[in-house]
Design a protein around this motif. Structure first.
Motif, short mmCIF file in Angstrom:
data_model
loop_
_atom_site.label_atom_id
_atom_site.label_comp_id
_atom_site.label_asym_id
_atom_site.label_seq_id
_atom_site.Cartn_x
_atom_site.Cartn_y
_atom_site.Cartn_z
N GLU A 1 30.29 55.55 51.45
CA GLU A 1 30.85 54.79 50.14
C GLU A 1 31.78 53.68 50.49
OE1 GLU A 1 31.44 58.28 50.17
OE2 GLU A 1 29.58 58.66 50.01
N THR A 2 31.59 52.49 49.65
CA THR A 2 32.49 51.46 49.87
C THR A 2 32.97 50.86 48.46
OG1 THR A 2 30.83 49.63 49.66
CG2 THR A 2 31.37 50.56 51.90
N TRP A 3 34.03 50.73 48.20
CA TRP A 3 34.55 50.01 46.99
C TRP A 3 35.62 48.96 47.23
CZ3 TRP A 3 39.43 50.20 45.70
CH2 TRP A 3 40.58 51.15 46.34
N GLY A 4 35.68 48.17 46.01
CA GLY A 4 36.57 47.15 46.30
C GLY A 4 36.57 46.04 45.22
N GLY A 5 36.93 44.63 45.74
CA GLY A 5 36.51 43.48 44.83
C GLY A 5 37.07 42.44 45.13
N GLU A 6 36.85 41.15 44.50
CA GLU A 6 37.39 39.90 44.92
C GLU A 6 37.84 39.26 43.82
OE1 GLU A 6 33.93 41.32 47.34
OE2 GLU A 6 33.46 40.16 45.31
N LEU A 7 38.92 38.49 43.91
CA LEU A 7 39.64 37.65 43.16
C LEU A 7 39.63 36.32 43.49
CD1 LEU A 7 41.43 37.21 40.45
CD2 LEU A 7 43.29 37.64 41.79
N SER A 8 39.08 35.58 42.71
CA SER A 8 39.12 33.96 43.21
C SER A 8 39.42 33.05 42.08
CB SER A 8 37.57 33.30 43.47
OG SER A 8 36.69 33.64 42.51
N ALA A 9 40.14 31.98 42.35
CA ALA A 9 40.88 31.20 41.28
C ALA A 9 40.84 29.70 41.66
CB ALA A 9 42.08 31.69 40.98
N GLU A 10 40.60 28.91 40.95
CA GLU A 10 40.52 27.51 41.02
C GLU A 10 41.47 26.62 40.16
OE1 GLU A 10 37.01 24.20 41.84
OE2 GLU A 10 36.46 25.93 41.09
N TRP A 11 42.30 25.74 40.56
CA TRP A 11 43.32 25.02 39.89
C TRP A 11 43.06 23.59 40.38
CZ3 TRP A 11 49.14 25.01 40.82
CH2 TRP A 11 49.88 24.22 39.80
N LYS A 12 43.10 22.60 39.32
CA LYS A 12 42.82 21.01 39.50
C LYS A 12 43.47 20.41 38.80
CE LYS A 12 39.00 17.66 39.04
NZ LYS A 12 37.53 17.53 38.61
#
Length: 693
Positions: free
Chosen positions: A552-563
């Motif tokens: 079993e694998t679990w987790g996540g990704e958080l990405s953000a962009e600022w211009k």
């Protein structure tokens, strides 16, 4: 003399020193059509950029019910990446760790390895999958990077639309239409690691269409051994190709490449039992011819017919192969009503494979011709127009290894507010067996133990992996979801979460039931041992490949962009947790638990920032972090790349520094493939681009 304003200089210092970030920017290469288009886009327009990898039809990133990332041509240029796989490091959840100068351990959301078998890679709709190991040969996957329009990366299962082995993700490299590569283009670079690279392209129009032809040569520098000495594992590849696009909807694309890599490998003297290292030439060549025809009204009904032939040959001293793959597929899109859209298609593929025996490997059958057939269907319902959407899809396949496979997928999209979206998905995907897993008998030229064997004494022990003709598919049940928010025209962020359940993962399992004739089972060590070829100086742990593990694998990704005005910052963080457990009662399957759990980094960070300075100058940086690996034992590390570029009248000159935080560092060490552990060196290169004239 160049004058840089204090305000611009202050911004640059803040971005590089305080944030330590890297870049994507907004420079304007003269006559570069795509760059002009991207430079004019607001952040909201970039978020709404259309992708096709989720549902096989164009939709904005913001409207896609999936964890989807896009690496644009401008992202690649400003990052200083010199290959497709280097550019993919920009993607959250994607891990690419160098094993040596010409090999990478690759994965999305876990199970990284050199022969990564849970990713599906496409280039312009052509699968670059190898039935030998269910993966892609990254050292020969290359293009003129300026010809790439974008790279779409679907994080999570994509098998329902793209087929088996799209388990943990789908990578879709999309090149530019030849209309957008007109005129002459030249790029040259030189450095200590990127020793030399030359790219040439010319495009023009003809009656009823356009074309481009191109050539590329690369020479890569060496990595170093752990003691700092030169590993002498550099490589060279030359390739050329062309593309024609007709106004009638036809497209023809072709490429040929030839190269030589020199990986440092362990070699085993089967008479003395002594290990040595060497870097023999590993010659490779290949090419493809791709044809596509698209017609119909794209709004109401559309059709696509595609066919390709793909050739590859590798004279690897461990496992040699020569293959030709023929593929033909058809798809149709139908707008049934204002609130329902249907896509379906069929595909046939023939793999003509010749396995080339070596000193370390033999096969049940050296020559194989196998057929694969599949069909897919997707029905998309707008339950509440512009607010709530349900998508149901599935692929039905028949392969020569496991027979019929069913891979369904359901996705729900909800827009609670105008600039917010929520999505969730449940999917099933399979990874079909490989030729190696079914057919091979291979001696791994790497000592796995040196221990006292009762009644025998202290002798080196090596691994012998034996294929299993009865191998079944690995399977995944995946739960995915996410939230996307366009806060304003300057800032947006994306959160994706996953919970994956894997069944019947392949493990090298040894037990009394799997000992070969002539082997003896040693209860002290729980292994089958043999004196191969009746040589008393050598012992082999005979591991018959079996489905020995679940995970079993679990987790996540958080990405953000600022211009802002003349600057942009992007960042992402990835979390991965893996729990593996043997599903068979034997010691070897249990020992694989640590490998499955420790082969991928639990935490990764990538932060990029860039600023445009006065006088046509650009300043970019790229800071990234990889957590430690437990199997193999690789310490965590930070990397920093910096790029300074100047553009004037269609010419761009840049100076790039890579891996600047240490003289060398280890990123990965393969356990069973025979690669000698090496480290990645600090590098610098100069590049000049001359844009179309």
């Amino acid at each position: 003399m160049l004058q840089i304003s204090a305000d611009k200089l202050h911004k640059a210092i803040c971005l590089i020193c305080c944030f330590g970030f890297s870049s994507f920017g907004f420079a304007k290469p003269a006559d570069d059509v795509l760059a002009d288009k991207l430079l004019g886009l607001s952040l909201e327009e970039l978020v709404n950029m259309e992708v096709t990898s989720v549902s096989r039809r164009a939709q904005s990133i913001f409207d896609a019910a999936a964890a989807i990332s896009v690496v644009t041509s401008e992202d690649i240029r400003r990052s200083g990446a010199t290959s497709i796989i280097d550019a993919l490091r920009l993607v959250p959840g994607f891990q690419a760790s160098r094993t040596n100068a010409n090999n990478w351990s690759v994965g999305i959301r876990g199970f990284n390895q050199s022969f990564a078998n849970k990713l599906l890679v496409l280039i312009d709709g052509r699968s670059v999958y190898s039935p030998l190991f269910s993966g892609a040969s990254w050292d020969v996957l290359d293009l003129i990077l300026e010809d790439i329009e974008r790279i779409e990366v679907l994080r999570g299962p994509g098998a329902a639309m793209w087929g088996s082995n799209g388990v943990n993700g789908v990578i879709n490299v999309i090149t530019r239409h030849s209309d957008n590569t007109q005129g002459a283009f030249v790029s040259f670079s030189a450095g200590n690691q990127e020793k030399s690279q030359l790219s040439w392209r010319y495009g023009d129009e003809f009656s009823g269409g356009s074309y481009r032809s191109w050539f590329k040569h690369i020479e890569k520098g060496d990595s170093v051994f752990t003691d700092g000495s030169d590993a002498d594992d550099g490589w060279t590849v030359q390739r050329f190709g062309g593309r024609l696009d007709w106004e009638s909807g036809h497209m023809l694309d072709a490429q040929y490449y030839s190269g030589n890599t020199k990986p440092q490998l362990f070699f085993l003297n089967q008479q003395s039992g002594v290990l040595s290292t060497n870097n023999p030439d590993r010659k490779q060549e290949g090419g493809h011819l791709l044809w596509r025809y698209q017609w119909g009204d794209s709004d109401d009904i559309s059709y696509q017919l595609q066919s390709y032939v793909d050739y590859y040959k590798s004279l690897d001293p461990r496992v040699g192969e020569k293959r030709v793959i023929y593929s033909l597929d058809f798809e149709q899109g139908i707008k049934i009503s204002e609130n329902q859209h249907l896509i379906w298609g069929i595909e046939g593929r023939i793999s003509d494979h010749e396995l080339l025996p070596t000193d370390y490997s033999s096969y049940i059958s050296n020559d194989q011709k196998e057929s694969f057939f599949s069909a897919f269907i997707q029905d998309e319902f707008e339950l509440i127009p512009e607010k709530l959407r349900l998508t149901l899809s599935s692929r039905f396949e028949n392969n020569p290894y496991t027979g019929f496979e069913w891979q369904p997928d359901a996705r729900l999209f909800w827009r609670p507010k105008e600039k917010q979206t929520v999505w969730m998905a449940i999917s099933r995907a399979v990874r079909t067996p490989t030729i190696i897993e079914r057919e091979i008998d291979i001696l791994t030229p790497r000592q796995v133990a040196e221990a006292p064997i009762p009644g025998i004494g202290v002798l080196p022990v090596y691994l012998r992996a034996i294929g299993n003709i009865d191998m079944e598919s690995e399977s995944l049940l995946a739960l995915n979801g996410g939230f996307k928010h366009k806060v304003n025209n300057r800032f947006n962020y994306d959160v994706a979460l996953f919970l994956h359940f894997y069944d019947d993962l392949v493990a090298s399992a040894t037990s009394t039931g799997s000992c070969l004739d002539g082997d003896s089972f040693n209860p002290t060590f729980g292994i089958c041992i043999s004196t191969f070829n009746s040589i008393p100086n050598l012992l082999y742990v005979n591991g018959k490949l079996e489905h020995g593990m679940d995970a079993e694998t679990w987790g996540g990704e958080l990405s953000a962009e600022w211009k802002g005005d003349g600057w942009k910052v992007k960042g992402n963080y990835s979390l991965l947790q893996t729990h593996a457990h043997a599903n068979k009662d034997n010691p070897s399957a249990s020992r694989n638990e640590d490998l499955a759990e420790g082969i991928s980094a639990d935490h990764q960070v990538s932060i990029t920032a860039g600023i445009d300075l006065d006088g046509g100058f650009e300043l970019d940086s790229w800071l990234r972090f990889q957590d430690n690996l437990r199997e193999p034992d690789i310490p965590s590390f930070w990397n920093l790349d910096l790029r300074l570029a100047w553009q004037l009248d269609g010419i761009e000159m840049s100076l790039v520094g890579q891996n600047l935080l240490s003289d060398s560092h280890a990123e990965f060490a393969e356990q069973v493939t025979g690669f000698v552990p090496v480290e990645v060196k600090k590098g610098f290169y100069f590049q000049m681009r001359i844009y179309p004239w």
